[in-house]
Scaffold this active site. Structure first.
Site, PDB file in Angstrom:
ATOM      1  NE  ARG A  15    -117.868  16.007-101.192  1.00  0.00           N
ATOM      2  CZ  ARG A  15    -117.190  16.889-100.474  1.00  0.00           C
ATOM      3  NH1 ARG A  15    -116.087  16.541 -99.850  1.00  0.00           N
ATOM      4  NH2 ARG A  15    -117.598  18.134-100.370  1.00  0.00           N
ATOM      5  CD  GLU A  20    -120.816  26.764 -87.812  1.00  0.00           C
ATOM      6  OE1 GLU A  20    -119.580  26.749 -87.919  1.00  0.00           O
ATOM      7  OE2 GLU A  20    -121.508  27.805 -87.807  1.00  0.00           O
ATOM      8  CD  GLN A  39    -130.396  16.346 -69.301  1.00  0.00           C
ATOM      9  OE1 GLN A  39    -130.255  16.835 -68.195  1.00  0.00           O
ATOM     10  NE2 GLN A  39    -131.422  15.581 -69.617  1.00  0.00           N
ATOM     11  CG  ASN A  41    -132.393  15.067 -73.136  1.00  0.00           C
ATOM     12  OD1 ASN A  41    -131.655  14.502 -72.352  1.00  0.00           O
ATOM     13  ND2 ASN A  41    -133.025  16.178 -72.823  1.00  0.00           N
ATOM     14  NE  ARG A  51    -141.030  10.275 -78.118  1.00  0.00           N
ATOM     15  CZ  ARG A  51    -140.696   9.247 -77.340  1.00  0.00           C
ATOM     16  NH1 ARG A  51    -140.740   9.379 -76.030  1.00  0.00           N
ATOM     17  NH2 ARG A  51    -140.327   8.103 -77.869  1.00  0.00           N
ATOM     18  CG  HIS A  54    -143.114  16.494 -71.836  1.00  0.00           C
ATOM     19  ND1 HIS A  54    -142.493  15.601 -72.670  1.00  0.00           N
ATOM     20  CD2 HIS A  54    -144.230  15.856 -71.382  1.00  0.00           C
ATOM     21  CE1 HIS A  54    -143.184  14.480 -72.714  1.00  0.00           C
ATOM     22  NE2 HIS A  54    -144.247  14.607 -71.947  1.00  0.00           N
ATOM     23  CG  HIS A 111    -141.063  20.944 -77.070  1.00  0.00           C
ATOM     24  ND1 HIS A 111    -140.315  19.784 -77.004  1.00  0.00           N
ATOM     25  CD2 HIS A 111    -141.128  21.270 -78.383  1.00  0.00           C
ATOM     26  CE1 HIS A 111    -139.936  19.447 -78.221  1.00  0.00           C
ATOM     27  NE2 HIS A 111    -140.417  20.321 -79.067  1.00  0.00           N
ATOM     28  CE1 TYR A 124    -135.185  17.465 -74.664  1.00  0.00           C
ATOM     29  CE2 TYR A 124    -135.596  15.812 -76.358  1.00  0.00           C
ATOM     30  CZ  TYR A 124    -135.681  16.239 -75.037  1.00  0.00           C
ATOM     31  OH  TYR A 124    -136.269  15.425 -74.103  1.00  0.00           O
ATOM     32  CD  GLU A 135    -141.174  15.089 -66.621  1.00  0.00           C
ATOM     33  OE1 GLU A 135    -141.049  14.808 -67.814  1.00  0.00           O
ATOM     34  OE2 GLU A 135    -141.092  14.243 -65.700  1.00  0.00           O
ATOM     35  CE  LYS A 161    -144.289  12.180 -68.335  1.00  0.00           C
ATOM     36  NZ  LYS A 161    -142.876  12.486 -68.118  1.00  0.00           N
ATOM     37  CG  ASP A 162    -146.950  12.644 -72.536  1.00  0.00           C
ATOM     38  OD1 ASP A 162    -146.485  13.038 -71.446  1.00  0.00           O
ATOM     39  OD2 ASP A 162    -146.254  12.532 -73.557  1.00  0.00           O
TER      40      ASP A 162
END
Length: 175
Positions: A15, A20, A39, A41, A51, A54, A111, A124, A135, A161-162
């Site tokens: 199936r 978990e 939070q 995201n 990315r 950060h 990260h 995450y 930030e 930005k990066d």
């Protein structure tokens, strides 16, 4: 304690599968302390998107629990804790929808990731809320860090930005 790769028990049959994805009690035992997530995201990236790297500074430093629900990533963490013997060093992990492993990233680490799947969804959880004033970012291709990204000849897609982030030598660190 540093990053921790958490490999779940996957129950597969004709199936599909069941896993978990989070159990508060078991997670606390793995990381050695209770953790409260505030939070969650979700980002979608196409192959070749990079990315990061950060992080957020105290008092809103974030620890993260990262997982891939579609596609795959080359996930990178850089230790930014001045007092750590591994300060400035990086580690990489491959996370994918097939393996369903998750990566625990304590606060004190920058990260980032590169999407290696055609279309990749990363979800995450964070232990503090997004705080734009706290930030920070370290340049993803800083030669001082020397991350070996799996570019395979492609030009990565990186946000403005990066691309303009400072290098490690001028980054704000954790104590």
């Amino acid at each position: 304690m540093g990053p921790l790769l958490i490999e779940p028990q996957i129950h597969r049959d004709d199936r599909g599968f069941f896993v978990e994805s989070f159990n508060e009690r078991e997670f606390a035992a793995l990381v050695g302390e209770p953790v409260r997530f505030v939070q969650e995201n979700h980002s979608r990236s196409v192959r070749g998107v990079v990315r990061g790297l950060h992080y957020q500074l105290p008092p809103a430093a974030q620890a993260k629990l990262v997982r891939v629900v579609r596609g795959a990533i080359y996930d990178v963490v850089v230790d930014l804790r001045r007092s750590s013997p591994t300060c400035g060093q990086w580690q990489a992990y491959v996370l994918s929808e097939e393996e369903l492993a998750q990566l625990w990233i304590p606060s004190g680490f920058a990260h980032g990731f590169m999407a290696t799947g055609e279309v990749t969804d990363v979800v995450y959880k964070t232990t503090d809320y997004y705080a734009p004033d706290l930030e920070r970012c370290v340049r993803w291709d800083d030669p001082e860090i020397g991350i070996d990204w799996p570019l395979d000849g492609m030009t990565p897609v990186v946000s403005a930005k990066d691309r303009s982030a400072p290098g490690l030598s001028t980054a704000e660190m954790y104590e």
